[in-house]
Design a protein around this motif. Structure first.
Motif, PDB file in Angstrom:
ATOM      1  N   MET A  77       0.854  -1.170   0.000  1.00  0.00           N
ATOM      2  CA  MET A  77       0.000   0.000   0.000  1.00  0.00           C
ATOM      3  C   MET A  77       0.894   1.224   0.000  1.00  0.00           C
ATOM      4  N   GLU A  78       0.637   2.102  -0.922  1.00  0.00           N
ATOM      5  CA  GLU A  78       1.407   3.334  -0.999  1.00  0.00           C
ATOM      6  C   GLU A  78       0.522   4.502  -0.597  1.00  0.00           C
ATOM      7  N   LEU A  79       0.979   5.253   0.398  1.00  0.00           N
ATOM      8  CA  LEU A  79       0.202   6.396   0.884  1.00  0.00           C
ATOM      9  C   LEU A  79       0.660   7.671   0.190  1.00  0.00           C
ATOM     10  N   ASN A  80      -0.229   8.642   0.132  1.00  0.00           N
ATOM     11  CA  ASN A  80       0.086   9.945  -0.442  1.00  0.00           C
ATOM     12  C   ASN A  80       0.950  10.738   0.525  1.00  0.00           C
ATOM     13  N   THR A  81       1.890  11.479  -0.022  1.00  0.00           N
ATOM     14  CA  THR A  81       2.696  12.382   0.784  1.00  0.00           C
ATOM     15  C   THR A  81       1.862  13.616   1.097  1.00  0.00           C
ATOM     16  N   ILE A  82       1.905  14.045   2.341  1.00  0.00           N
ATOM     17  CA  ILE A  82       1.183  15.253   2.738  1.00  0.00           C
ATOM     18  C   ILE A  82       2.183  16.413   2.663  1.00  0.00           C
ATOM     19  N   ASN A  83       1.966  17.274   1.688  1.00  0.00           N
ATOM     20  CA  ASN A  83       2.890  18.382   1.460  1.00  0.00           C
ATOM     21  C   ASN A  83       2.758  19.448   2.545  1.00  0.00           C
ATOM     22  N   LYS A  84       3.888  20.113   2.836  1.00  0.00           N
ATOM     23  CA  LYS A  84       3.882  21.178   3.836  1.00  0.00           C
ATOM     24  C   LYS A  84       3.365  22.486   3.253  1.00  0.00           C
ATOM     25  N   VAL A  85       3.332  22.570   1.936  1.00  0.00           N
ATOM     26  CA  VAL A  85       2.827  23.778   1.277  1.00  0.00           C
ATOM     27  C   VAL A  85       1.615  23.403   0.449  1.00  0.00           C
ATOM     28  N   GLY A  86       0.791  24.378   0.163  1.00  0.00           N
ATOM     29  CA  GLY A  86      -0.409  24.126  -0.614  1.00  0.00           C
ATOM     30  C   GLY A  86      -1.638  24.520   0.179  1.00  0.00           C
ATOM     31  N   THR A  87      -2.788  24.200  -0.384  1.00  0.00           N
ATOM     32  CA  THR A  87      -4.030  24.577   0.281  1.00  0.00           C
ATOM     33  C   THR A  87      -4.483  23.482   1.237  1.00  0.00           C
ATOM     34  N   TRP A  88      -5.318  23.897   2.176  1.00  0.00           N
ATOM     35  CA  TRP A  88      -5.872  22.930   3.124  1.00  0.00           C
ATOM     36  C   TRP A  88      -6.702  21.878   2.401  1.00  0.00           C
ATOM     37  N   SER A  89      -7.447  22.280   1.378  1.00  0.00           N
ATOM     38  CA  SER A  89      -8.300  21.309   0.681  1.00  0.00           C
ATOM     39  C   SER A  89      -7.464  20.241  -0.026  1.00  0.00           C
TER      40      SER A  89
ATOM     41  N   ASN B 234      -7.754  10.358   1.466  1.00  0.00           N
ATOM     42  CA  ASN B 234      -7.404   9.240   0.608  1.00  0.00           C
ATOM     43  C   ASN B 234      -6.541   8.237   1.366  1.00  0.00           C
ATOM     44  N   ASN B 235      -5.608   8.729   2.180  1.00  0.00           N
ATOM     45  CA  ASN B 235      -4.766   7.838   2.986  1.00  0.00           C
ATOM     46  C   ASN B 235      -5.604   7.059   3.997  1.00  0.00           C
ATOM     47  N   PHE B 236      -6.572   7.741   4.634  1.00  0.00           N
ATOM     48  CA  PHE B 236      -7.450   7.046   5.574  1.00  0.00           C
ATOM     49  C   PHE B 236      -8.231   5.944   4.869  1.00  0.00           C
ATOM     50  N   SER B 237      -8.699   6.225   3.678  1.00  0.00           N
ATOM     51  CA  SER B 237      -9.454   5.231   2.910  1.00  0.00           C
ATOM     52  C   SER B 237      -8.588   4.015   2.596  1.00  0.00           C
ATOM     53  N   LYS B 238      -7.367   4.254   2.131  1.00  0.00           N
ATOM     54  CA  LYS B 238      -6.446   3.146   1.820  1.00  0.00           C
ATOM     55  C   LYS B 238      -6.146   2.327   3.076  1.00  0.00           C
ATOM     56  N   THR B 239      -5.899   3.018   4.188  1.00  0.00           N
ATOM     57  CA  THR B 239      -5.585   2.333   5.446  1.00  0.00           C
ATOM     58  C   THR B 239      -6.770   1.505   5.914  1.00  0.00           C
ATOM     59  N   SER B 240      -7.961   2.052   5.833  1.00  0.00           N
ATOM     60  CA  SER B 240      -9.166   1.314   6.245  1.00  0.00           C
ATOM     61  C   SER B 240      -9.360   0.063   5.414  1.00  0.00           C
ATOM     62  N   THR B 241      -9.108   0.163   4.116  1.00  0.00           N
ATOM     63  CA  THR B 241      -9.227  -0.999   3.239  1.00  0.00           C
ATOM     64  C   THR B 241      -8.254  -2.089   3.664  1.00  0.00           C
ATOM     65  N   GLU B 242      -7.023  -1.730   3.962  1.00  0.00           N
ATOM     66  CA  GLU B 242      -6.022  -2.715   4.380  1.00  0.00           C
ATOM     67  C   GLU B 242      -6.389  -3.333   5.730  1.00  0.00           C
ATOM     68  N   ILE B 243      -6.926  -2.552   6.633  1.00  0.00           N
ATOM     69  CA  ILE B 243      -7.344  -3.071   7.941  1.00  0.00           C
ATOM     70  C   ILE B 243      -8.473  -4.080   7.767  1.00  0.00           C
TER      71      ILE B 243
ATOM     72  N   GLY C  28       0.787 -22.776   7.106  1.00  0.00           N
ATOM     73  CA  GLY C  28       0.360 -22.234   8.384  1.00  0.00           C
ATOM     74  C   GLY C  28       1.328 -21.269   9.009  1.00  0.00           C
ATOM     75  N   GLY C  29       2.525 -21.142   8.442  1.00  0.00           N
ATOM     76  CA  GLY C  29       3.510 -20.248   9.045  1.00  0.00           C
ATOM     77  C   GLY C  29       3.232 -18.794   8.766  1.00  0.00           C
ATOM     78  N   GLY C  30       2.981 -18.474   7.506  1.00  0.00           N
ATOM     79  CA  GLY C  30       2.687 -17.102   7.114  1.00  0.00           C
ATOM     80  C   GLY C  30       3.893 -16.197   7.199  1.00  0.00           C
ATOM     81  N   SER C  31       3.825 -15.093   6.493  1.00  0.00           N
ATOM     82  CA  SER C  31       4.887 -14.102   6.519  1.00  0.00           C
ATOM     83  C   SER C  31       4.346 -12.782   5.984  1.00  0.00           C
ATOM     84  N   PHE C  32       5.082 -11.709   6.230  1.00  0.00           N
ATOM     85  CA  PHE C  32       4.739 -10.420   5.663  1.00  0.00           C
ATOM     86  C   PHE C  32       6.003  -9.604   5.516  1.00  0.00           C
ATOM     87  N   GLU C  33       5.977  -8.634   4.629  1.00  0.00           N
ATOM     88  CA  GLU C  33       7.142  -7.830   4.282  1.00  0.00           C
ATOM     89  C   GLU C  33       7.352  -6.714   5.305  1.00  0.00           C
ATOM     90  N   LEU C  34       8.571  -6.618   5.839  1.00  0.00           N
ATOM     91  CA  LEU C  34       8.875  -5.595   6.832  1.00  0.00           C
ATOM     92  C   LEU C  34       9.682  -4.427   6.269  1.00  0.00           C
TER      93      LEU C  34
END
Length: 112
Positions: free
Chosen positions: A1-13, A21-30, A90-96
């Motif tokens: 899952m790749e999250l969007n970078t939150i820029n320090k400059v730009g508009t609030w919107s 969008n990041n919350f949506s991606k995170t919720s989907t993964e959860i 049954g062991g399972g693994s995930f990328e760290l």
């Protein structure tokens, strides 16, 4: 899952759109993780022990039967019935790698 970078400059919107969008991606993964973890019924020494513990499996449930991992994988393909897949696992693994850092952590409380 790749999250969007939150820029320090730009508009609030713009920032809000990226954050939402990041919350949506995170919720989907959860939700995916919850679904996968709830389907694994665990490790059982015998098929009889599995059937006694989970007598009415639903389609998608799976468990490992044996005294060690890897063990024989059983899956519910038809509601209420455990079926041997013929596979072991049954062991399972995930990328760290996405969570590694070169920064030394000296105070655990500071990262919580």
């Amino acid at each position: 899952m790749e999250l969007n970078t939150i820029n320090k400059v730009g508009t609030w919107s713009e920032a809000a759109d990226r954050i939402n969008n990041n919350f949506s991606k995170t919720s989907t993964e959860i939700e995916k993780a919850k679904l996968n973890s709830s389907r694994n019924k665990g490790l059982f020494g015998t098929l009889a022990a599995l059937k006694a513990a989970v007598p009415s499996p639903v389609v998608g449930d799976w468990a490992v039967v044996g005294n060690t991992i890897p063990g024989l994988v059983y899956k519910c393909i038809t509601k209420g019935t455990w079926t041997s897949t013929g596979a072991t696992g049954g062991g399972g693994s995930f990328e760290l790698n996405d969570y590694l850092t070169s920064e030394e952590i000296t105070d655990v409380a500071s990262i919580l």
